[in-house]
Design a protein around this motif. Structure first.
Motif, mmCIF file in Angstrom:
data_model
loop_
_atom_site.group_PDB
_atom_site.id
_atom_site.type_symbol
_atom_site.label_atom_id
_atom_site.label_comp_id
_atom_site.label_asym_id
_atom_site.label_seq_id
_atom_site.Cartn_x
_atom_site.Cartn_y
_atom_site.Cartn_z
ATOM 1 N N ASN A 63 -65.935 -8.982 -36.653
ATOM 2 C CA ASN A 63 -66.428 -10.052 -35.789
ATOM 3 C C ASN A 63 -66.141 -9.750 -34.323
ATOM 4 O OD1 ASN A 63 -67.300 -12.146 -37.798
ATOM 5 N ND2 ASN A 63 -65.216 -11.697 -38.501
ATOM 6 N N GLN A 64 -67.155 -10.003 -33.487
ATOM 7 C CA GLN A 64 -66.956 -9.810 -32.052
ATOM 8 C C GLN A 64 -66.247 -11.018 -31.472
ATOM 9 O OE1 GLN A 64 -70.935 -8.978 -30.475
ATOM 10 N NE2 GLN A 64 -70.038 -7.180 -29.505
ATOM 11 N N ASP A 65 -65.370 -10.763 -30.515
ATOM 12 C CA ASP A 65 -64.760 -11.916 -29.847
ATOM 13 C C ASP A 65 -65.643 -12.319 -28.664
ATOM 14 O OD1 ASP A 65 -64.292 -10.230 -27.738
ATOM 15 O OD2 ASP A 65 -62.172 -9.917 -28.216
ATOM 16 N N ASP A 66 -65.181 -13.289 -27.875
ATOM 17 C CA ASP A 66 -66.036 -13.818 -26.815
ATOM 18 C C ASP A 66 -66.357 -12.786 -25.744
ATOM 19 O OD1 ASP A 66 -66.349 -16.113 -28.062
ATOM 20 O OD2 ASP A 66 -64.772 -17.205 -26.967
ATOM 21 N N ARG A 67 -65.542 -11.747 -25.698
ATOM 22 C CA ARG A 67 -65.853 -10.723 -24.705
ATOM 23 C C ARG A 67 -66.661 -9.576 -25.309
ATOM 24 N NH1 ARG A 67 -60.573 -9.179 -21.763
ATOM 25 N NH2 ARG A 67 -59.736 -9.454 -23.839
ATOM 26 N N GLY A 68 -67.072 -9.798 -26.539
ATOM 27 C CA GLY A 68 -67.954 -8.806 -27.144
ATOM 28 C C GLY A 68 -67.226 -7.676 -27.842
ATOM 29 N N ARG A 69 -65.900 -7.824 -27.993
ATOM 30 C CA ARG A 69 -65.170 -6.748 -28.654
ATOM 31 C C ARG A 69 -64.791 -7.145 -30.065
ATOM 32 N NH1 ARG A 69 -60.990 -5.781 -24.090
ATOM 33 N NH2 ARG A 69 -59.864 -7.097 -25.555
ATOM 34 N N SER A 70 -64.597 -6.142 -30.891
ATOM 35 C CA SER A 70 -64.119 -6.447 -32.234
ATOM 36 C C SER A 70 -62.953 -5.525 -32.543
ATOM 37 C CB SER A 70 -65.242 -6.233 -33.260
ATOM 38 O OG SER A 70 -65.608 -4.878 -33.286
ATOM 39 N N SER A 71 -62.185 -5.927 -33.544
ATOM 40 C CA SER A 71 -61.018 -5.104 -33.829
ATOM 41 C C SER A 71 -61.431 -3.752 -34.385
ATOM 42 C CB SER A 71 -60.069 -5.803 -34.788
ATOM 43 O OG SER A 71 -60.597 -5.748 -36.085
ATOM 44 N N SER A 72 -62.698 -3.615 -34.750
ATOM 45 C CA SER A 72 -63.161 -2.323 -35.235
ATOM 46 C C SER A 72 -63.191 -1.304 -34.105
ATOM 47 C CB SER A 72 -64.552 -2.439 -35.847
ATOM 48 O OG SER A 72 -65.521 -2.610 -34.838
ATOM 49 N N ASP A 73 -63.042 -1.783 -32.861
ATOM 50 C CA ASP A 73 -62.980 -0.843 -31.742
ATOM 51 C C ASP A 73 -61.758 0.060 -31.873
ATOM 52 O OD1 ASP A 73 -65.211 -1.745 -30.567
ATOM 53 O OD2 ASP A 73 -64.207 -3.129 -29.212
ATOM 54 N N GLY A 74 -60.742 -0.426 -32.496
ATOM 55 C CA GLY A 74 -59.534 0.373 -32.696
ATOM 56 C C GLY A 74 -58.785 0.534 -31.395
ATOM 57 N N GLU A 75 -57.488 0.461 -31.464
ATOM 58 C CA GLU A 75 -56.730 0.535 -30.227
ATOM 59 C C GLU A 75 -56.753 1.925 -29.644
ATOM 60 O OE1 GLU A 75 -53.522 -2.830 -31.148
ATOM 61 O OE2 GLU A 75 -52.851 -0.942 -30.260
ATOM 62 N N GLY A 76 -57.134 2.002 -28.394
ATOM 63 C CA GLY A 76 -57.103 3.287 -27.710
ATOM 64 C C GLY A 76 -58.154 4.272 -28.200
ATOM 65 N N GLU A 77 -58.963 3.879 -29.174
ATOM 66 C CA GLU A 77 -59.971 4.813 -29.647
ATOM 67 C C GLU A 77 -61.276 4.567 -28.941
ATOM 68 O OE1 GLU A 77 -60.606 5.012 -33.797
ATOM 69 O OE2 GLU A 77 -58.483 5.076 -34.217
ATOM 70 N N ARG A 78 -62.068 5.610 -28.812
ATOM 71 C CA ARG A 78 -63.362 5.438 -28.183
ATOM 72 C C ARG A 78 -64.423 5.540 -29.252
ATOM 73 N NH1 ARG A 78 -64.689 9.912 -25.106
ATOM 74 N NH2 ARG A 78 -63.334 11.046 -26.490
ATOM 75 N N TYR A 79 -65.518 4.851 -29.013
ATOM 76 C CA TYR A 79 -66.656 5.068 -29.890
ATOM 77 C C TYR A 79 -67.475 6.161 -29.258
ATOM 78 C CZ TYR A 79 -71.085 4.731 -32.111
ATOM 79 O OH TYR A 79 -72.228 5.042 -32.784
ATOM 80 N N GLY B 214 -80.880 -23.274 -49.192
ATOM 81 C CA GLY B 214 -80.914 -21.843 -48.877
ATOM 82 C C GLY B 214 -80.098 -21.540 -47.636
ATOM 83 N N ILE B 215 -79.713 -20.276 -47.501
ATOM 84 C CA ILE B 215 -78.868 -19.885 -46.375
ATOM 85 C C ILE B 215 -79.575 -18.810 -45.556
ATOM 86 C CG2 ILE B 215 -76.664 -18.773 -45.764
ATOM 87 C CD1 ILE B 215 -75.504 -20.056 -48.287
ATOM 88 N N SER B 216 -79.612 -19.022 -44.253
ATOM 89 C CA SER B 216 -80.182 -18.017 -43.367
ATOM 90 C C SER B 216 -79.048 -17.463 -42.505
ATOM 91 C CB SER B 216 -81.258 -18.679 -42.504
ATOM 92 O OG SER B 216 -81.606 -17.854 -41.431
ATOM 93 N N ILE B 217 -78.946 -16.138 -42.418
ATOM 94 C CA ILE B 217 -77.877 -15.536 -41.611
ATOM 95 C C ILE B 217 -78.501 -14.538 -40.631
ATOM 96 C CG2 ILE B 217 -75.722 -14.216 -41.621
ATOM 97 C CD1 ILE B 217 -75.391 -15.009 -44.583
ATOM 98 N N ALA B 218 -78.339 -14.803 -39.353
ATOM 99 C CA ALA B 218 -78.853 -13.866 -38.350
ATOM 100 C C ALA B 218 -77.706 -12.997 -37.867
ATOM 101 C CB ALA B 218 -79.463 -14.640 -37.187
ATOM 102 N N MET B 219 -77.932 -11.691 -37.827
ATOM 103 C CA MET B 219 -76.905 -10.779 -37.300
ATOM 104 C C MET B 219 -77.202 -10.604 -35.818
ATOM 105 S SD MET B 219 -75.504 -8.554 -39.827
ATOM 106 C CE MET B 219 -75.851 -8.306 -41.505
ATOM 107 N N ILE B 220 -76.299 -11.007 -35.000
ATOM 108 C CA ILE B 220 -76.568 -10.882 -33.568
ATOM 109 C C ILE B 220 -75.411 -10.193 -32.856
ATOM 110 C CG2 ILE B 220 -78.017 -12.954 -33.533
ATOM 111 C CD1 ILE B 220 -75.531 -14.200 -31.953
ATOM 112 N N THR B 221 -75.734 -9.611 -31.709
ATOM 113 C CA THR B 221 -74.678 -9.121 -30.833
ATOM 114 C C THR B 221 -74.413 -10.248 -29.831
ATOM 115 O OG1 THR B 221 -76.261 -8.219 -29.277
ATOM 116 C CG2 THR B 221 -75.492 -6.744 -31.009
ATOM 117 N N ARG B 222 -73.342 -10.121 -29.086
ATOM 118 C CA ARG B 222 -72.988 -11.210 -28.176
ATOM 119 C C ARG B 222 -74.123 -11.490 -27.178
ATOM 120 N NH1 ARG B 222 -69.933 -12.480 -23.589
ATOM 121 N NH2 ARG B 222 -70.304 -10.359 -22.893
ATOM 122 N N ARG B 223 -74.810 -10.403 -26.792
ATOM 123 C CA ARG B 223 -75.883 -10.570 -25.810
ATOM 124 C C ARG B 223 -77.036 -11.417 -26.339
ATOM 125 N NH1 ARG B 223 -77.149 -4.758 -23.860
ATOM 126 N NH2 ARG B 223 -77.570 -4.794 -26.053
#
Ligand code: AMP
Length: 574
Positions: free
Chosen positions: A440-456, A340-349
């Motif tokens: 996917n978040q990188d080691d600094r907690g960012r992901s490409s979904s942040d979009g360049e120059g865009e704000r959430y 079986g496979i267990s997958i935990a969704m986590i944030t970098r924190r």
């Protein structure tokens, strides 16, 4: 490896067990059955669920209890109604052809008078949840003074769920001469105190290392931003078309919300939590057990004791704080020796929590990457082709329709035909996942979904029925929003341009301006539709699904890019 015969069980029982299809005993059965069959000692079994512990205590119990007597000789306590019913059912199956037992399950959420009637008829074995048993004791509907064996199954769970006082009370009604058999996946202080207070010199058995998870479970985590959890979940589901999965959420509200979002996005999902009536829960469980339901979203409490075979994935929308919760959640998969496979969704924190669980489990977690759009498309395409290969052809009935079909397709070569056939289904996924960001978040907690120059922007997300096919670019969308509603660029967050539709985010305070501003607006003769789409933290960025109703590319004539895009806009309000 030993056989069931060699464990000392009576012949009739061995035959029943073999008939059920158990060929050889599991490790806990091999070690526990000979000890328990002596019937003269307390027993503690430290074992995970799924190890075969029901038969480990059930088989000796069935041999020791006398079916010629009508009094109650054995009591099995379980934390949940589901587990209680499962145990009673297993005991009945094991003993059906062997002894004429009256085994009664008593549990909450079902008619108490019916249960009292069954108990009064004379039940040699009672399987109960603690709360309902207390009700029966209080109504003097049950006599526990003749009990010889008490089994506490998933003792840690019962204590976790706050049954300590109930257990104390129940045990005080049973004679001192009884034997107590306790099973637990973990050994917290509270379980040790039960052992100390109610058991004398128990035989202790540990199957597998204490606190070590089931080795058949592969532990993974994905690291995403909180708001990307839902889209990431959908990618995982889309990447596993044959998933039979259990998704855990922390709260009832989240459970209901995620289940509803999945259903709206055309997944075969449903929710299981404490706000549902017993009837609703039974219905959901029945669907899940029969595999009519593919994805069950549940709270920790509601999913306790669920024993459904062949669950392929357990997905945690968050990583639980308590180790026990993680063990029980992931223990719903990899049952009966399966993987079986267990997958935990986590944030970098939350990475620290994963490391902590890893240490206690003594089993490493693997970082799994959220599949990319291309991964998903590839998987879905192959799954579809697999279906084509496997489909059962009804030769007789299809025969009369085929000549017309062959005629229609006669000028297409085989590769052409395959390509077109695949595209019918594939285009939906391709459209949906085209330009899908890396979640996917990188080691600094960012992901490409942040979009360049865009704000959430923490605000609302709108769906609009205009997109690239209308010749729209981001600047055009900004201009349109500004002109229609007066909401300017600095209040607007991410803009996602799709084919025939798009999404944009605005600050909460500007929501009404958008809704009012777009009323009655037409664009190139077409009514513009703007709607708030669901999107809180973890909400669906991608909005689409396997069957995204709005997202189908339009075949209308909007694709032509005009130099003056607003020239033919009719502004009803202006
Ligand atoms: P349990 O830990 O009692 O919940 O059992 C987990 C699963 O293993 C159940 O589905 C049982 O039917 C199955 N099982 C138990 N013992 C055996 C055995 N000796 N051989 C094959 N399957 C078993």
């Amino acid at each position: 490896m030993k056989s069931f015969e060699s464990l000392g069980l009576s012949k009739g029982l061995v035959e029943s067990v073999l008939q059920i299809g158990f060929e050889t005993p599991t490790p806990i059965q091999e070690k526990a059955i000979p000890v328990l069959l002596n019937g003269n000692r307390d027993f503690v079994g430290l074992a995970q669920t799924g190890t075969g512990k029901t038969a480990a205590f059930g088989l000796p119990l069935l041999d020791l209890v006398d079916d010629a007597r009508r009094d109650t000789q054995a009591l099995v306590l379980a934390p949940t109604r589901e587990l209680g019913l499962q145990i009673a059912n297993d005991l009945e199956n094991f003993s059906e052809k062997f002894k004429a037992f009256n085994i009664v399950a008593v549990y909450g959420g079902s008619s108490i008078s019916e249960q009292i009637r069954k108990v009064k008829k004379g039940a040699q074995i009672i399987v109960a949840t603690p709360g309902r048993l207390i009700d029966l004791i209080d109504r003097k509907a049950i006599n526990l003074s003749t009990i010889q064996y008490v089994v506490l199954d998933e003792a840690d769970e019962m204590l976790n769920m706050g049954f300590k006082e109930d257990l104390d009370k129940i045990l005080s009604f049973t004679p001192d001469t009884k034997n107590t058999w306790l099973f637990s996946a973990t050994m917290p202080r509270e379980v040790k105190s039960i052992m100390k207070n109610y058991m004398s010199d128990p035989f202790e058995l540990t199957v597998g290392e204490q606190n070590t998870g089931n080795v058949n479970i592969e532990h993974n985590y994905v690291m995403v931003q909180e708001r990307d959890k839902y889209p990431a979940l959908k990618r995982i589901l889309d990447d596993n078309p044959d998933i039979f999965g259990l998704i855990f959420c922390r709260t009832r509200i989240d459970t209901q919300r995620i289940a509803e979002m999945l259903m709206k996005d055309s997944y075969n999902a449903d929710a299981l939590h404490g706000d549902l009536t017993q009837q609703q829960r039974d219905r959901v469980m029945m669907k899940f057990r029969s595999r009519t339901l593919q994805i069950l979203v549940a709270t920790d409490v509601a999913a306790r004791g669920i024993d459904v075979e062949d669950i392929t994935h357990v997905i945690h929308m968050n990583i639980p704080d308590e180790m026990e919760f993680y063990t029980h959640r992931s223990g719903r998969t990899a049952r009966a020796g399966k993987k079986g496979i267990s997958i935990a969704m986590i944030t970098r924190r939350e990475l620290g929590k994963v490391k902590q669980i890893e240490k206690t489990l003594k089993s490493p977690f693997k970082r799994m990457m959220v599949p990319t759009g291309a991964n998903v498309c590839q998987k879905q395409l192959l799954a579809l082709m697999h279906k084509v290969r496997e489909v059962k052809v009804n030769e007789e009935e299809i025969a009369e329709f085929l000549p017309a079909v062959y005629e229609e397709l006669k000028d297409l070569t085989k590769p052409e035909l395959i390509k077109r056939f695949a595209s019918i289904e594939f285009n939906r996924f391709l459209d949906y996942y085209r330009n899908a960001p890396d979640l996917n978040q990188d080691d600094r907690g960012r992901s490409s979904s942040d979009g360049e120059g865009e704000r959430y922007i923490t605000g609302s997300r709108f769906f609009i029925n205009l997109g690239k096919m209308d010749g729209m670019e981001k600047g055009d969308m900004l201009a349109l929003i500004d002109e229609t509603s007066g909401v300017t660029k600095q209040h607007i967050g991410r803009i996602e341009l799709k084919g025939a539709y798009s999404f944009f985010e605005v600050e909460k305070e500007k929501v009404n301006d958008i809704v009012n501003g777009f009323q009655g607006i037409e664009y190139k003769g077409r009514q513009v539709r703007v709607e708030v789409t669901e999107r809180k933290d973890g909400g669906g960025r991608e909005g689409g699904s396997r069957d995204y109703k709005r997202g189908k590319p339009s075949t209308g004539g909007y694709a032509k890019k005009s130099n003056n895009k607003y020239a033919d806009q009719k502004r009803k309000r202006y």
